[in-house]
Every structure is written in C-alpha cells, then in structure tokens.
Design an enzyme around this catalytic site. Structure first.
Site, PDB file in Angstrom:
ATOM      1  N   LYS A   1     -54.663  -6.712  10.903  1.00 33.01           N
ATOM      2  CA  LYS A   1     -54.433  -5.655   9.913  1.00 33.01           C
ATOM      3  C   LYS A   1     -55.742  -5.172   9.302  1.00 33.01           C
ATOM      4  CE  LYS A   1     -49.635  -6.145   8.587  1.00 33.01           C
ATOM      5  NZ  LYS A   1     -48.667  -6.239   7.489  1.00 33.01           N
TER       6      LYS A   1
ATOM      7  N   LYS B   1     -46.737  -6.697  21.021  1.00 30.84           N
ATOM      8  CA  LYS B   1     -45.383  -6.764  20.460  1.00 30.84           C
ATOM      9  C   LYS B   1     -44.935  -5.385  19.967  1.00 30.84           C
ATOM     10  CE  LYS B   1     -45.977  -7.547  15.625  1.00 30.84           C
ATOM     11  NZ  LYS B   1     -45.749  -8.105  14.362  1.00 30.84           N
TER      12      LYS B   1
ATOM     13  N   LYS C   1     -43.474  -1.372  14.265  1.00 29.72           N
ATOM     14  CA  LYS C   1     -43.171  -0.080  13.640  1.00 29.72           C
ATOM     15  C   LYS C   1     -44.439   0.697  13.311  1.00 29.72           C
ATOM     16  CE  LYS C   1     -42.203  -2.963   9.649  1.00 29.72           C
ATOM     17  NZ  LYS C   1     -41.102  -3.725   9.097  1.00 29.72           N
TER      18      LYS C   1
HETATM   19  P1  TYM Z   1     -42.013  -8.079   9.160  1.00 27.24           P
HETATM   20  O1  TYM Z   1     -41.469  -7.180   8.088  1.00 27.24           O
HETATM   21  O2  TYM Z   1     -43.215  -7.643   9.903  1.00 27.24           O
HETATM   22  O3  TYM Z   1     -40.881  -8.383  10.228  1.00 27.24           O
HETATM   23  C1  TYM Z   1     -39.606  -8.859   9.839  1.00 27.24           C
HETATM   24  C2  TYM Z   1     -39.130  -9.889  10.848  1.00 27.24           C
HETATM   25  O4  TYM Z   1     -39.064  -9.296  12.162  1.00 27.24           O
HETATM   26  C3  TYM Z   1     -39.769 -10.101  13.093  1.00 27.24           C
HETATM   27  N1  TYM Z   1     -40.360  -9.230  14.112  1.00 27.24           N
HETATM   28  C4  TYM Z   1     -40.160  -9.359  15.423  1.00 27.24           C
HETATM   29  N2  TYM Z   1     -39.436 -10.240  16.136  1.00 27.24           N
HETATM   30  C5  TYM Z   1     -39.429 -10.095  17.491  1.00 27.24           C
HETATM   31  N3  TYM Z   1     -40.108  -9.135  18.138  1.00 27.24           N
HETATM   32  C6  TYM Z   1     -40.857  -8.229  17.479  1.00 27.24           C
HETATM   33  N4  TYM Z   1     -41.505  -7.270  18.126  1.00 27.24           N
HETATM   34  C7  TYM Z   1     -40.902  -8.313  16.044  1.00 27.24           C
HETATM   35  N5  TYM Z   1     -41.514  -7.599  15.077  1.00 27.24           N
HETATM   36  C8  TYM Z   1     -41.179  -8.170  13.899  1.00 27.24           C
HETATM   37  C9  TYM Z   1     -40.831 -10.804  12.263  1.00 27.24           C
HETATM   38  O5  TYM Z   1     -41.280 -11.984  12.906  1.00 27.24           O
HETATM   39  C10 TYM Z   1     -40.092 -11.089  10.984  1.00 27.24           C
HETATM   40  O6  TYM Z   1     -39.319 -12.262  11.101  1.00 27.24           O
HETATM   41  N6  TYM Z   1     -44.466 -11.627   6.650  1.00 27.24           N
HETATM   42  C11 TYM Z   1     -43.155 -11.211   7.084  1.00 27.24           C
HETATM   43  C12 TYM Z   1     -42.185 -10.952   5.936  1.00 27.24           C
HETATM   44  C13 TYM Z   1     -42.061 -12.087   4.978  1.00 27.24           C
HETATM   45  C14 TYM Z   1     -41.366 -13.306   5.216  1.00 27.24           C
HETATM   46  C15 TYM Z   1     -41.485 -14.058   4.005  1.00 27.24           C
HETATM   47  C16 TYM Z   1     -40.675 -13.810   6.310  1.00 27.24           C
HETATM   48  C17 TYM Z   1     -42.549 -12.142   3.715  1.00 27.24           C
HETATM   49  N7  TYM Z   1     -42.208 -13.312   3.135  1.00 27.24           N
HETATM   50  C18 TYM Z   1     -40.921 -15.346   3.889  1.00 27.24           C
HETATM   51  C19 TYM Z   1     -40.096 -15.096   6.186  1.00 27.24           C
HETATM   52  C20 TYM Z   1     -40.238 -15.821   4.996  1.00 27.24           C
HETATM   53  C21 TYM Z   1     -43.306  -9.923   7.871  1.00 27.24           C
HETATM   54  O7  TYM Z   1     -44.278  -9.232   7.764  1.00 27.24           O
HETATM   55  O8  TYM Z   1     -42.229  -9.563   8.578  1.00 27.24           O
END
Ligand code: TYM
Length: 334
Positions: free
Chosen positions: A117, A199, A202
């Site tokens: 990032k 991966k 968005k």
């Molecule tokens: P975020 O918002 O990027 O994504 C949300 C969830 O989607 C999963 N994910 C994917 N899984 C499979 N293939 C993909 N291409 C893909 N893109 C995204 C992510 O692994 C995630 O589970 N840091 C986290 C949000 C967060 C969080 C937490 C998660 C904040 N606090 C506490 C668990 C526990 C994030 O950026 O997810």
C-alpha cells in the site's frame, strides 16, 4: 443467554473502502454466514481502517451502509450475529493506542500489505497506514476472539495479532484469548481475471480484473469472457494454468462442486464453453445478493436499527476487556 456465551467467539471485518468484490465474498463473507450458528459472531464494517487511504467522505458514508446491507444480503442475521460499524465503538481506537506500546517498529515494517500500500500510495504513507495492523489486532483482541475468518492475504496480520497478545499476556498474565485464523480450503485467494498471479482486488485500476457484488449480469458475463487464461485449451488445474485454475475454483464455489467434479464436467470442452458457464454461475450466485442489497439500501431506518443495536452489544463486550487492560497497565480507575 448462557447457551450463547458458551459458544466460541468469532470476529471479522471488511473495509468500506470501495465496492466489495467476488474475492471478498468467496474468501470471507460467505464463511461468515456458515459460521454464525456454531459460534458467537461479531462482524464489523471497519471504517477506521478505510481512512488509512484517502476517502471521499460522502462516498465513505455510502459505502459503509452498502457493506452493512451486503452483510445482511449475504445472509448475516442480526438476531444471531452482532453487526456493527467500527467507529461506533471507541474501544477499538483506545485499545489500539495501548497495543501500539507493545508492538515493535520492526514487526510493522515487515507487513507486506504495508509495503504494497505504501508503494501504491507513495504520496500518502501516513502513520495510520503503518499502524493499521495494530488497530486490526485491537479489533480481534477486544472481543476475546477464538477464530478469525479471513482470506489468506490477512494471515500475516493475524500472526502479528498473536505475537502482540502473547507479549502482553507475558508481561501482565493472561489477558487476551489467543486467536486462530480460519482460512477456507478453496476461495481463500481469488485471483484477478486479468492477471491470475495477483489477487482480485477492488483497488485494481483495470475494472475487468474484478467482479463486484453489485455488477450487472452483462458486465459479469463480459468480464469472464475476457478473463486471461492460457493457450492450451483444456479445463484442468496445473502449472502455468493459474487463470483456468482460478475459474475452476470460482465455478466450483458458485455451484457447490469440487475442482475434480468441474474438470470432469468440462472434460473435452474448450474455453469458449467454459468461460460463459462460469459467468452464468456467478450471475446466479450474485443475483439475489445484489437485489437484496438494493432493497435494503432503500430501508435506511432498518440499517440504522441494526448498526445501533450491534454497537450497543459490541460496546458492552469491548468495555470488559478494555477495563481489564487499563487495570493491568496501571491506569487509575475512573
Ligand atoms: P478487506 O476489506 O481487504 O477484505 C475483506 C475480506 O475479504 C478477503 N479478501 C479476499 N479473499 C479471497 N480472495 C481475494 N481476492 C480477497 N480479497 C479480499 C480478505 O482476506 C478479508 O478477509 N484488514 C482487513 C479488515 C479487517 C479485519 C479486522 C479482518 C480489519 N480488522 C479484524 C479480520 C479481523 C482487510 O483489509 O480486509
């Protein structure tokens, strides 16, 4: 209620930093739904995390409600799970400050998401972006979480959470439950349709590389037809066939088949038959989610009721942990 408190606890979150993708659904939200009967679940819309990269305020508000609506549309039930917005429970930010003092600069410097990032937003490498995993650790530890369902890209952050918890527990005696990641065998890493070595994300500049949960059927069909594959032409997984392997995984998840079953179903057929079949399966998978989200977004009062009640329940649980932490580090009781 006693029956509920005996269940193991789950916490997970999704950022409202843009439209949700098929990756978010297959990697995470779909599992949130299947886990909500066996566990006591908290599912959060993590708006504090989203502002580590610049957001348009009106857009952020809209997206936050949309993620909540999508949680509900994907089957999360506010009677079973606590659904809330992170900034409504100040204990997340409060615990993050404390845990900052138990997290090492070197640990945070090694986080691959930070490296990615900060390369992508070189003009805005702010302290929040660096500190992001500590806030995530706070989200998880605040609720004495046992299990964290996520896609595999979040594994490193959960390992850091465990290290911080262990360090704090080591200094002050047992305070935090040690969380485990829950990563599904298939779907944990859905790949870009344009570059199957990366991966699905968005924030990708190429809109053909991702499927959004709110995409129209014709857009979904077009994106799958244009998906990058290989020149071999057979529908099987393997080295150099990352594009097709990804489509096999997506089709399997959308239709409830194993990868072997998908390969058998399309044996002897070419990509011209397979790609539209994947598109159609995903259209049907996402259609009810999109329609339900659209309906829910028209009912702002209901969404407000869900997030208000969710924040009340979450605040109550969070306060217990935060009080314990304040006492242990030596703060005077208010
Ligand atoms: P975020 O918002 O990027 O994504 C949300 C969830 O989607 C999963 N994910 C994917 N899984 C499979 N293939 C993909 N291409 C893909 N893109 C995204 C992510 O692994 C995630 O589970 N840091 C986290 C949000 C967060 C969080 C937490 C998660 C904040 N606090 C506490 C668990 C526990 C994030 O950026 O997810």
């Amino acid at each position: 209620m006693s029956e509920i408190t005996e269940k193991k606890r789950i916490f997970s979150g999704v950022q409202p930093s843009g439209k949700l993708t098929l990756g978010n659904y297959l990697g995470a939200i779909r599992n949130f739904e299947t886990l909500q009967d066996a566990y006591e679940c908290l599912y959060c819309v993590v708006d504090l995390h989203a502002i580590t990269v610049r957001q348009n305020p009106a857009e952020l508000r809209r997206q936050t409600l949309e993620v909540l609506a999508q949680y509900l549309a994907c089957g999360l039930d506010p009677q079973k799970s606590t659904l809330f917005i992170q900034s409504h429970v100040p204990a997340h930010a409060e615990l993050a400050w404390i845990l900052n003092c138990y997290t090492m600069f070197g640990e945070l410097s090694r986080m691959t998401q930070f490296k990615d990032k900060s390369a992508k937003h070189a003009d805005n490498v702010n302290a929040g972006l660096f500190d992001y995993p500590v806030l995530m650790a706070s989200d998880i530890l605040l609720y004495q979480t046992d299990l964290v369902p996520v896609g595999s890209d979040q594994l490193q952050h959960i390992e850091l959470t465990r290290n911080v918890a262990q360090r704090f527990n080591g200094v002050y005696s047992d305070t935090f439950t040690m969380p485990e990641p829950y990563i599904a065998k298939t779907g944990a890493r859905i790949m870009s349709l344009q570059d199957p070595m990366r991966k699905m994300s968005k924030s990708d500049e190429n809109a053909n590389s991702f499927i959004l949960l709110m995409d129209k059927p014709e857009d979904i069909m077009r994106k799958f037809k244009r998906a990058i594959t290989d020149s071999e032409g057979t529908i099987r997984r393997g080295e150099g066939k990352e594009g097709i392997s990804n489509l096999i995984a997506i089709y399997g998840l959308a239709t409830g088949r194993t990868a072997e079953e998908v390969e058998a179903e399309f044996a002897g057929q070419g990509y011209a038959a397979f790609k539209p079949a994947v598109g159609e399966a995903v259209v049907e998978l996402l259609r009810p989610i999109r329609e339900k989200t659209e309906d829910l977004l028209k009912n702002k009062d209901y969404l407000e009721q869900v997030y208000t009640e969710g924040a009340q329940r979450a605040s109550y649980m969070a306060r217990k942990t935060l009080d314990k932490v304040y006492r242990k580090v030596g703060f005077i009781k208010r």
